[in-house]
Design a protein around this motif. Structure first.
Motif, short mmCIF file in Angstrom:
data_model
loop_
_atom_site.label_atom_id
_atom_site.label_comp_id
_atom_site.label_asym_id
_atom_site.label_seq_id
_atom_site.Cartn_x
_atom_site.Cartn_y
_atom_site.Cartn_z
N HIS A 278 0.39 -1.20 -0.40
CA HIS A 278 -0.34 0.21 0.38
C HIS A 278 0.67 1.39 -0.16
O HIS A 278 1.31 1.68 1.54
CB HIS A 278 -0.93 -0.09 1.55
CG HIS A 278 -1.28 1.07 1.71
ND1 HIS A 278 -3.62 0.94 1.68
CD2 HIS A 278 -1.01 2.30 2.25
CE1 HIS A 278 -3.60 2.44 2.10
NE2 HIS A 278 -2.91 2.47 2.24
N GLU A 280 1.43 4.91 0.20
CA GLU A 280 1.07 5.33 0.58
C GLU A 280 1.12 7.12 -0.50
O GLU A 280 2.43 6.91 -1.14
CB GLU A 280 1.67 6.23 2.38
CG GLU A 280 1.04 7.38 2.70
CD GLU A 280 -0.49 7.62 2.88
OE1 GLU A 280 -1.52 6.68 3.51
OE2 GLU A 280 -0.83 8.37 2.44
N SER A 322 -6.77 6.83 3.43
CA SER A 322 -5.87 5.31 2.76
C SER A 322 -7.19 4.42 3.39
O SER A 322 -6.55 3.15 3.25
CB SER A 322 -4.58 5.60 4.04
OG SER A 322 -3.75 6.00 3.63
N ASP A 517 -2.00 4.50 -2.74
CA ASP A 517 -3.36 4.58 -2.29
C ASP A 517 -4.38 5.60 -2.73
O ASP A 517 -5.64 5.47 -2.85
CB ASP A 517 -3.04 4.51 -1.15
CG ASP A 517 -2.68 5.73 0.39
OD1 ASP A 517 -1.97 6.93 -0.55
OD2 ASP A 517 -3.29 5.12 1.17
N HIS A 518 -4.09 6.47 -3.28
CA HIS A 518 -4.89 8.23 -3.08
C HIS A 518 -3.36 9.11 -3.81
O HIS A 518 -2.27 8.79 -3.52
CB HIS A 518 -5.67 8.26 -2.06
CG HIS A 518 -5.22 8.14 -0.76
ND1 HIS A 518 -4.07 9.89 -0.59
CD2 HIS A 518 -5.27 7.67 0.64
CE1 HIS A 518 -3.49 10.11 0.32
NE2 HIS A 518 -3.96 8.33 1.15
MN MN Z 1 -3.49 7.14 2.55
#
Ligand code: MN
Ligand code: GP9
Length: 679
Positions: A278, A280, A322, A517-518
Motif C-alpha cells: 500500500h 502511501e 487510506s 492509495d490516493h
Molecule cells: Mn493514505
C-alpha cells in the motif's frame, strides 16, 4: 495640591472597586463550592489523562482542550442548581462518577491499545473479552487510580459543606433558576470560544473521528467521548430505515447470474504467495520523472518496466482516504456515502480477497507500523479476514527511526522481514498487506528524506571559456518539490525491501502487487510551476507565452492517477510484462487479480480489466466518472473529451445512470449489511 487629591481619590475608588470585586469573587466561590469543585476536579482528570497518554509539546501547551472540557463540564454542572441544596450533591456525584469513569476507562484502554476507547466497539462481544483482559492486566496500575484523587476531593468537599450547614440552606425556585441560567450562559461562552477557534483541519478530523489521538489532544477527552457516542450511534440509525427497499434494489442489481469469464491470465498465479504494498500517497506522475538526471522513483520505474503496469489507474477514495483504498482494493466496493466503512461499518459482512484466499488455504496478515486504531484497523482488518494484524506495538519505534506520522518506511520494512520469514516457515501459502507511512502529507520532514535536489543545475561555458555551474531553484521550497523528495525516499525504502526479500528467497514463489492509495492533494499552482517554469526569472511563464502549457482542473483530476503494478521475479519478457492503458479503478483490482489467483466474488462492483478492456468505466464517490473517451464532472454536468471520437448525450446518460446505481447499491450493501444473508 488639587491634582494630588484627585489622584488619591482615583486610587481610592480603584481600590474600593477591586475590593468589591474580590469580595464578590470570594462570595461567589463560597456559594458555589460544590459546582466549582466538580468542574475543577473533572478538569484536572481530563488534563491528567491527556498528559499521561500524549507526550508531545503541542499537547502540553494546548489550551483548547481546557476550554472544550470546561464548556462541557460547566454546561453539565449548571443543571445542578435546579436541585434544592440538600439534593444537589447527589447530582454532582453522579456526574463526577461518569466523568471519572471516562478517564479511568481510557487510561486502562490506552495502556492496552495506545488509543482511546470507542462506544461503537461495545457491540463487539469479542471486544468485551479484550477489555476484560485489559482490565485484569492493568487494574493494579497506579496511574489508572490517580483519577480517584480528584474524585475523593469532591467527597471531602461534601463532608466539609455538610458540617458548615450548606445543604440546610433554603433557596427559592426563582433563585435556583437564576443560578442555572448564569452557569449555562458561562458554559455557552466557553463553547462559543471553542467553536470559533476551530480551524478547518479540526473540523474535518472532528467529523471523521478516525484519528482519536488528535481529537483528544485538540478537543479534550470529554468532547472526544461525546463525539464518539454520536458517531457510533449514527450508523445504527442509518441502517434502521429502508432495509427492504435496499435489499430489493441489491437483488435486482445482481440478478443476472454473471458467467465467470476466463482469459489468458486465468489461474496463472494459483499457489503463489502475495505481497501487497500500500504505497502511501504515491502518484503516477512522480514516476518516470528525473531531476538533474536522477530518477524520482527508480524502483517503481524498474518494477513497472519488468511487470504489468496499469498507467491509467485511479484511486476511488472518499473521506476515508487510506482506509477507503484498502476497502475498495480488497472488496471491490465503493466507500460509504457518509462516515467511513472502516470506522462506522467495521462490523458488517465483507467478501474480501483475504477471505477468499483463506478458503484456498492461505495464511493472511497485514503489517503497518502505526497505531492499530488509526482508521479503526484493529477491528476492520479482522472483519476483512486478516488472520493477524501487526501494528505499532509489534515494531520498535523511536525518535531516531521516525519520519512524519511515525515509523519510517525503511525501519518498517526491515523490521517486517523477520516476521515474514517466520510466517514463510510456518505456512505454505500466505497473503500479506504492507502499509507504508512515510510519504504522507505534509511532506515536511525533508531533512530525513536524504539528499534529492529538485532544482535545475546547469553548466554554462562563459565567453572567456571558463565553465560555471548555475543553479535555478525550480521546485525547491515548494510542497510538490518536497513531495518528490519524500516519494524518492519511499521508493528507495521499497527498493531496499525488494532487495532484502530477494536475498532471503522470499520472492521466488511470490507475486508483488503495488498500488498508490490516493493522490497527495498537492497545490495546482505547484503543478503549474512544474510545467511552466521560467528559469531566467525564477517564476512561472505567463499565459500568453507560446511555451505555456495549460494545467486546468481537468488536468489536475486526470493527474491524480496512482500506480498499480503486478510483478513477479520472472515476469520480464512474458505476457505479464506489459503496459495496460485502459482506464481502471481500484474496484477492478479484486476481479482482475481474482482471475489470476483463481477466486471469484460475484458481488464485486468492478470488472476484470482483461475482460472489459476498453469498455471500462471508473466511478468516483462524488459521482464523477472517467472512461477511455472522457472525464465527466457530474456536479457541473461538463466533460473533457479524451479522444477524437464523438461523444453522444445518450452514452453520457447511460453512464450517469450506471454510476448512480452502482454508488447506491454499494452504499446499501455496507450500511444494511446485505452481504450477510446473500448467497
Ligand atoms: Mn493514505
Ligand atoms: C494512517 C495512515 C494514513 O495509519 O494510513 O492515512 P491517510 O491519512 O492517508 O488516510
Amino acid at each position: 495640591m488639587k491634582k494630588k487629591i484627585i489622584k488619591i481619590k482615583d486610587k481610592l475608588i480603584k481600590e474600593i472597586k477591586r475590593a468589591k470585586k474580590e469580595h464578590l469573587m470570594r462570595k461567589y466561590i463560597k456559594e458555589n463550592k460544590l459546582f466549582l469543585t466538580f468542574v475543577l476536579t473533572c478538569l484536572i482528570n481530563s488534563t491528567m489523562i491527556r498528559f499521561f497518554t500524549i507526550h508531545t509539546l503541542e499537547n502540553y501547551l494546548s489550551i483548547k482542550p481546557l476550554i472544550g472540557d470546561s464548556a462541557i463540564l460547566i454546561l453539565a454542572g449548571s443543571f445542578g442548581y435546579l436541585f434544592k441544596p440538600k439534593n444537589r450533591f447527589k447530582y454532582y456525584l453522579g456526574l463526577e462518577i461518569f466523568f471519572t469513569a471516562i478517564c479511568m476507562i481510557n487510561s486502562v484502554y490506552y495502556t492496552f491499545y495506545t488509543s482511546f476507547a470507542s462506544l461503537s466497539m461495545l457491540s463487539l462481544t469479542q471486544y468485551l473479552g479484550d477489555v476484560g483482559d485489559a482490565v485484569v492486566q492493568n487494574v493494579i496500575q497506579l496511574k489508572d487510580l490517580l483519577y480517584l484523587i480528584p474524585f475523593g476531593f469532591l467527597i471531602f468537599m461534601n463532608i466539609k459543606l455538610k458540617k458548615r450547614g450548606y445543604y440546610k440552606k433554603v433557596e427559592l425556585k426563582q433563585e435556583r433558576k437564576k443560578k442555572t441560567i448564569k452557569a449555562l450562559t458561562t458554559g455557552a461562552v466557553f463553547a462559543l470560544v471553542f467553536i470559533i477557534t476551530m480551524n478547518s483541519l479540526d473540523v474535518t478530523r472532528f467529523a471523521k473521528q478516525w484519528n482519536r489521538e488528535y481529537i483528544v489532544m485538540r478537543f479534550g477527552i470529554y468532547i472526544y467521548q461525546f463525539n464518539d457516542a454520536v458517531t457510533s450511534v449514527k450508523p445504527k440509525i442509518n441502517s434502521m430505515f429502508g432495509y427492504d427497499k435496499a435489499n430489493r434494489s441489491f437483488k435486482e442489481y445482481f440478478k443476472d447470474e454473471k458467467e465467470v469469464q476466463t482469459n489468458e491470465y486465468t489461474n496463472i498465479f494459483e499457489g503463489k504467495n502475495v505481497i501487497v504494498i500500500h504505497g502511501e500517497s504515491m502518484q503516477t506522475n512522480a514516476m518516470n520523472r528525473s531531476f538533474n538526471g536522477q530518477e524520482v522513483t527508480p524502483t517503481l520505474n524498474k518494477l513497472a518496466s519488468e511487470g504489468m503496469f496499469f498507467s491509467n489507474f485511479y484511486s476511488q477514495v472518499s473521506v476515508g482516504t487510506s482506509s477507503d483504498a484498502e476497502l475498495t482494493n480488497t472488496t471491490s466496493l465503493m466507500p460509504t456515502q457518509s462516515g467511513t466503512a472502516f470506522v462506522s461499518y467495521f462490523n458488517r459482512t465483507y467478501i474480501s480477497t483475504p477471505k477468499l484466499l483463506k478458503e484456498k488455504g492461505y495464511y493472511t496478515f497485514s503489517m503497518h507500523g502505526n497505531a492499530a486504531d488509526f482508521w479503526n484497523r484493529r477491528a476492520m482488518h479482522e472483519s476483512l479476514g486478516y488472520d493477524k494484524f501487526y501494528s505499532k506495538k509489534d515494531y520498535d519505534v523511536n525518535t531516531e527511526n521516525t519520519i512524519g506520522l511515525g515509523i519510517s518506511d525503511k525501519a518498517f520494512f526491515s523490521q517486517s522481514i523477520p516476521k515474514l520469514e517466520k510466517i514463510n516457515e510456518k505456512h505454505k501459502n500466505w497473503y500479506g498487506l504492507f502499509i507504508m507511512l512515510s510519504n504522507h502529507t505534509p511532506f515536511s520532514d525533508t531533512e530525513k528524506y536524504g539528499e534529492f535536489p529538485v532544482d535545475i543545475k546547469e553548466t554554462v561555458t562563459k565567453e572567456d571559456g571558463s565553465v560555471e555551474e548555475v543553479t535555478y531553484p525550480y521546485m525547491e521550497g515548494t510542497k510538490l518539490g518536497n513531495y518528490f523528495k519524500s516519494v524518492h525516499y519511499a521508493d528507495s525504502a521499497l527498493g531496499d525491501f525488494m532487495n532484502e526479500l530477494d536475498e532471503k528467497g522470499l520472492l521466488d514463489n511470490t507475486v508483488v502487487i503495488i498500488y498508490g492509495d490516493h493522490d497527495a492533494r498537492l497545490p495546482k499552482a505547484d503543478y503549474n510551476r512544474l510545467n511552466n517554469y521560467d528559469k531566467e526569472n525564477d517564476s512561472v511563464l505567463s499565459k500568453d507565452d507560446p511555451n505555456y502549457k495549460e494545467y486546468d482542473s481537468y488536468q489536475y483530476e486526470l493527474g491524480r492517477k496512482v500506480p498499480f503494478i503486478i510483478w513477479t521475479k520472472d515476469s520480464k519478457g512474458t505476457n505479464l510484462n506489459r503496459e495496460v492503458k485502459n482506464v481502471m479503478g481500484m474496484y477492478d483490482v479484486m476481479p482482475t487479480i481474482g482471475n489470476m489467483f483463481g477466486y471469484y466474488n460475484k458481488y464485486a462492483l468492478g470488472h476484470d480489466i482483461f475482460n472489459i478492456n476498453e469498455n471500462n468505466i471508473v466511478v468516483f464517490p462524488n459521482g464523477n466518472w472517467v472512461t477511455n473517451k472522457m472525464y465527466y464532472n457530474s456536479q457541473k454536468e461538463e466533460y473533457l473529451s479524451l479522444t477524437d471520437e464523438a461523444i453522444t448525450q445518450d452514452e453520457i446518460e447511460k453512464n450517469e445512470e450506471y454510476s448512480e446505481k452502482l454508488l447506491n447499491v454499494s452504499n446499501n450493501m455496507i450500511v444494511f449489511d446485505l452481504l450477510k444473508n446473500a448467497k
